[in-house]
Scaffold this active site. Structure first.
Site, PDB file in Angstrom:
ATOM      1  CG  LEU A 155      -1.178 -14.589 -15.261  1.00 29.39           C
ATOM      2  CD1 LEU A 155      -1.329 -15.501 -14.043  1.00 29.39           C
ATOM      3  CD2 LEU A 155      -2.542 -14.306 -15.872  1.00 29.39           C
ATOM      4  CG  ASP A 156      -1.197  -6.745 -13.549  1.00 27.86           C
ATOM      5  OD1 ASP A 156      -0.136  -6.134 -13.686  1.00 27.86           O
ATOM      6  OD2 ASP A 156      -2.113  -6.357 -12.801  1.00 27.86           O
TER       7      ASP A 156
END
Length: 488
Positions: free
Chosen positions: A190-191
């Site tokens: 995930l960012d």
């Protein structure tokens, strides 16, 4: 995510017999075989400790060795020349002082002369004093754990694994240090600013099995976000191609030359100012959801990249930018600089100064190759991902973009010529004040004071709600900001 340390390069084949050196010729030992299966060990986790302050998780400054084998283009050049052209985050005075203090080693021997000419297989070790940006103090919640997987609810602001300036302030390190969950394999990412369901495999076999599902597009992901304005009530499908503008700063945009993508959006609620939207990414491009929402004219309310004035009066709606890529990047950096919030981008002034001509290393195969060749050089681009043809099918909000300086210490104005290596004792204990670490004489970060982000600045309203495969499904709770009656 693999990062063997100095002690992990054992198990090498017997060294070949040395050839006879010409008079004055410098001997270079053959490269040691690295164990690719080794992840982070006790020594890595013990480098430093955390403390908590003002709703933030902070890392005590610590010494760290950046290690790299000599790049092909460096062969025949002096170490001084390489430092002056490729690692310009520091003036040459810094490297001279670092050599005097014994912080630069070539093939594990202290470097006494920066004019030494580099040869193939030279191994460089550079000891630096590291300061990591703070992240939220919010704990990582474990949603599920069995013999095969660990599933967590990742807070916003935490990178998944070491990259750029982050190492201990990452999900991998916190799980290893605080939950004794070691040797984890990342399945998806995930960012850094995205929160939500994040899955790790406990063995390579499980990782491989789920990876095959990823490749065959058997995984479903569901995100929720809060966007500007009144999002349409009907289902919206966006299929605009996405192009990476900068790997260093981490910026993408819609462009016909970009990669094919598709996101399905469905509005869940509207409170008169902003809408909560469900997002179903059908492909997995970097920042896909964020870029598509910006294109539709409904950027995420507090997106520190795609909802900024730098994009112009339309904020990038319909792809209207009216700036070249260079102008856009400059404007974004300036906007964050003026707000003293470069840390929110995960970059620093030094990252921007480093690398010759400030080149992006995004599509530089050289940077990618160096990351593969140098698992210890953790601030190289994560080549494992950028070169994986399947990578883009994985995570629409994975941040495979990272800054790539070898040494991201700050610029030095003055140096105290003859000081020895300063110590920076780690204080035990996980909470409390910063303690009384000594300042490092060569480290400008020690002399600087940076504005801490507020915990609120470290939250972006994008959350991975559900992750579903052939034989599993994991969900997290709906975040507070996604409630129907929530107001800013």
């Amino acid at each position: 995510e693999e990062e063997p340390g100095p002690g992990d390069r054992e198990g090498a084949a017997p060294a070949p017999k040395k050839r006879r050196l010409a008079a004055g010729e410098r001997y270079v030992p053959p490269p040691r075989k690295r164990s690719s299966g080794v992840s982070f060990g006790a020594a890595h986790f013990a480098e430093t400790s955390y403390y908590f302050e003002g709703g933030l998780r902070k890392v005590r400054p610590y010494y760290f060795d950046f290690c790299t084998y000599c790049k092909g283009r460096w062969v025949g050049r002096s170490l001084l020349h390489v430092f002056s052209t490729e690692f310009r985050a520091q003036p040459l005075a810094y490297y001279r002082a670092a050599a005097r203090a014994g912080r630069l080693r070539l093939n594990e021997e202290p470097v006494s002369d920066l004019d030494v000419v580099l040869k193939n297989n030279d191994f460089l070790r550079n000891t630096v004093h590291r300061h990591e940006p703070p992240v939220t103090a919010q704990p990582i919640q474990i949603l599920a754990e069995d013999d095969e997987v660990v599933v967590v609810d990742k807070p916003s602001s935490l990178p998944v694994h070491p990259c750029g300036r982050f190492r201990h302030n990452t999900v991998i390190f916190i799980l290893g240090k605080e939950h004794d969950l070691k040797e984890l394999h990342t399945i998806h990412r995930l960012d850094r600013m995205t929160s939500g369901v994040l899955m790790f495999a406990k063995t390579a076999e499980v990782s491989k099995r789920i990876d095959e599902q990823v490749r065959e597009r058997q995984l479903e992901k569901e995100y929720v976000c809060r966007v500007v304005g009144e999002f349409p009530e009907h289902e919206v499908v966006c299929e605009e191609p996405i192009l990476v503008v900068s790997y260093k700063v981490g910026v993408c945009r819609v462009d016909p030359k970009g990669k094919v993508c598709k996101t399905v959006f469905q509005r869940l609620s509207y409170n008169g100012k902003s809408s909560v939207v469900k997002c179903l990414p059908r492909t997995g491009r970097t920042h896909q959801i964020r870029v598509h929402l910006q294109y539709l004219g409904h950027p995420i309310v507090n997106d520190p990249i795609y909802n900024m004035e730098a994009w112009g009066p339309h904020r990038g709606k319909g792809g209207q930018i009216d700036k070249t890529d260079e102008e856009l990047l400059k404007a974004l950096v300036e906007e964050h600089r003026s707000k003293q919030s470069l840390d929110i981008l995960g970059i620093s002034e030094e990252d921007l100064n480093s690398n010759a001509e400030n080149k992006d290393c995004g599509d530089s195969s050289d940077c990618a190759k160096s990351a593969q060749a140098d698992p210890e050089n953790e601030s190289s681009c994560p080549a494992k991902d950028t070169q994986d043809p399947q990578r883009d099918t994985k995570d629409p909000e994975s941040n495979d973009i990272a800054a790539c300086p070898l040494n991201s210490d700050p610029n030095l104005e003055t140096l105290e010529e003859n000081k020895e290596l300063g110590s920076c004792e780690n204080q035990d204990g996980q909470t409390g004040e910063k303690g009384s670490e000594e300042k490092d004489p060569l480290c400008v970060e020690c002399k600087m004071t940076r504005r801490d982000p507020s915990p609120k600045e470290l939250v972006m309203y994008l959350h991975a709600l559900r992750y579903k495969g052939a034989e599993f499904e994991y969900c997290s709770k709906m975040p507070e900001w996604a409630m129907e009656d929530w107001e800013e």
